[in-house]
Design a protein around this motif. Sequence first.
Motif, mmCIF file in Angstrom:
data_model
loop_
_atom_site.group_PDB
_atom_site.id
_atom_site.type_symbol
_atom_site.label_atom_id
_atom_site.label_comp_id
_atom_site.label_asym_id
_atom_site.label_seq_id
_atom_site.Cartn_x
_atom_site.Cartn_y
_atom_site.Cartn_z
ATOM 1 N N ALA A 168 0.828 -1.204 0.000
ATOM 2 C CA ALA A 168 0.000 0.000 0.000
ATOM 3 C C ALA A 168 0.865 1.257 0.000
ATOM 4 O O ALA A 168 0.543 2.243 -0.675
ATOM 5 C CB ALA A 168 -0.936 -0.005 1.202
ATOM 6 N N LYS A 170 -6.859 7.657 -2.626
ATOM 7 C CA LYS A 170 -6.837 6.186 -2.684
ATOM 8 C C LYS A 170 -5.594 5.620 -1.998
ATOM 9 O O LYS A 170 -5.683 4.658 -1.231
ATOM 10 C CB LYS A 170 -6.894 5.735 -4.142
ATOM 11 C CG LYS A 170 -6.790 4.256 -4.336
ATOM 12 C CD LYS A 170 -6.756 3.909 -5.807
ATOM 13 C CE LYS A 170 -6.015 2.616 -5.971
ATOM 14 N NZ LYS A 170 -5.499 2.401 -7.279
ATOM 15 N N ASP A 171 -4.442 6.226 -2.241
ATOM 16 C CA ASP A 171 -3.193 5.746 -1.640
ATOM 17 C C ASP A 171 -3.221 5.878 -0.114
ATOM 18 O O ASP A 171 -2.839 4.963 0.611
ATOM 19 C CB ASP A 171 -2.003 6.531 -2.187
ATOM 20 C CG ASP A 171 -1.851 6.388 -3.678
ATOM 21 O OD1 ASP A 171 -2.362 5.400 -4.222
ATOM 22 O OD2 ASP A 171 -1.235 7.275 -4.304
ATOM 23 N N TYR A 191 -5.859 6.111 1.945
ATOM 24 C CA TYR A 191 -6.825 5.245 2.610
ATOM 25 C C TYR A 191 -6.480 3.766 2.446
ATOM 26 O O TYR A 191 -6.788 2.963 3.329
ATOM 27 C CB TYR A 191 -8.240 5.552 2.124
ATOM 28 C CG TYR A 191 -8.737 6.869 2.661
ATOM 29 C CD1 TYR A 191 -8.999 7.022 4.021
ATOM 30 C CD2 TYR A 191 -8.897 7.957 1.830
ATOM 31 C CE1 TYR A 191 -9.422 8.235 4.530
ATOM 32 C CE2 TYR A 191 -9.325 9.171 2.330
ATOM 33 C CZ TYR A 191 -9.585 9.302 3.682
ATOM 34 O OH TYR A 191 -10.005 10.496 4.187
ATOM 35 N N SER A 192 -5.832 3.395 1.371
ATOM 36 C CA SER A 192 -5.416 1.995 1.259
ATOM 37 C C SER A 192 -4.299 1.687 2.248
ATOM 38 O O SER A 192 -4.237 0.585 2.801
ATOM 39 C CB SER A 192 -4.989 1.671 -0.170
ATOM 40 O OG SER A 192 -3.833 2.389 -0.531
ATOM 41 N N THR A 193 -3.442 2.668 2.520
ATOM 42 C CA THR A 193 -2.400 2.481 3.532
ATOM 43 C C THR A 193 -3.018 2.380 4.921
ATOM 44 O O THR A 193 -2.609 1.540 5.731
ATOM 45 C CB THR A 193 -1.385 3.642 3.482
ATOM 46 O OG1 THR A 193 -0.839 3.712 2.173
ATOM 47 C CG2 THR A 193 -0.262 3.440 4.476
ATOM 48 N N ALA A 247 -6.034 1.317 5.585
ATOM 49 C CA ALA A 247 -6.725 0.025 5.648
ATOM 50 C C ALA A 247 -5.730 -1.111 5.856
ATOM 51 O O ALA A 247 -5.993 -2.049 6.628
ATOM 52 C CB ALA A 247 -7.532 -0.199 4.376
ATOM 53 N N ALA A 248 -4.585 -1.036 5.195
ATOM 54 C CA ALA A 248 -3.571 -2.077 5.365
ATOM 55 C C ALA A 248 -3.009 -2.064 6.786
ATOM 56 O O ALA A 248 -2.751 -3.124 7.379
ATOM 57 C CB ALA A 248 -2.448 -1.892 4.348
#
Length: 176
Positions: free
Chosen positions: A51, A94-95, A97-99, A101-102
């Motif tokens: 991520a 996106k980057d 929030y994906s980080t 979430a990860a």
Amino acid sequence: RDTSDGVEISGGVPVSAPQQNPDLRKLSVETPSYRQSVAQEEVADAGILTARSSFFPSLNLTGTTGRTGPEWFPENSKWTLGAGLTIPLFNGGKDYYSTKAATASWKAASATRENALRQSLVILKQNYSSFTEAVQKLEVDRAFREASESREKIAKEKYNNGLLTFDDWDIIENDL
């Protein structure tokens, strides 16, 4: 087993005394459920790295080679090279929030690993306690059996000599 043939067992049940004060924490780390939770935590950790990688620029290199011509074995060679550089500036969060979430997935996997360790430790303690109690119960049952056999012999002699009633002798025989 695929067949319905009977199974014949010979010999006695092997019984060994329980080990005194085993290292249950060390044993719980070797359980499959704990190892699986450790692997899931490592996967989640790799997910964080994946991520985070979307924040960094990427460089792509491509190359092709080939031959062209009107004959079956073409003689004209051609080749191409390409390079591309992608710099992520803004993609709607996106980057980010994906980080996040990860990272949350990693925290959940870490908590799952700790829980798996605690659960396996509790299960091992319960099983060790049950094993210890079963071995002690076996010794008590053997002593009861020996006492019952001795009582039966005495009752048989008393009954044969007329010193014991049939009802009392029958109760003792049934207990045996």
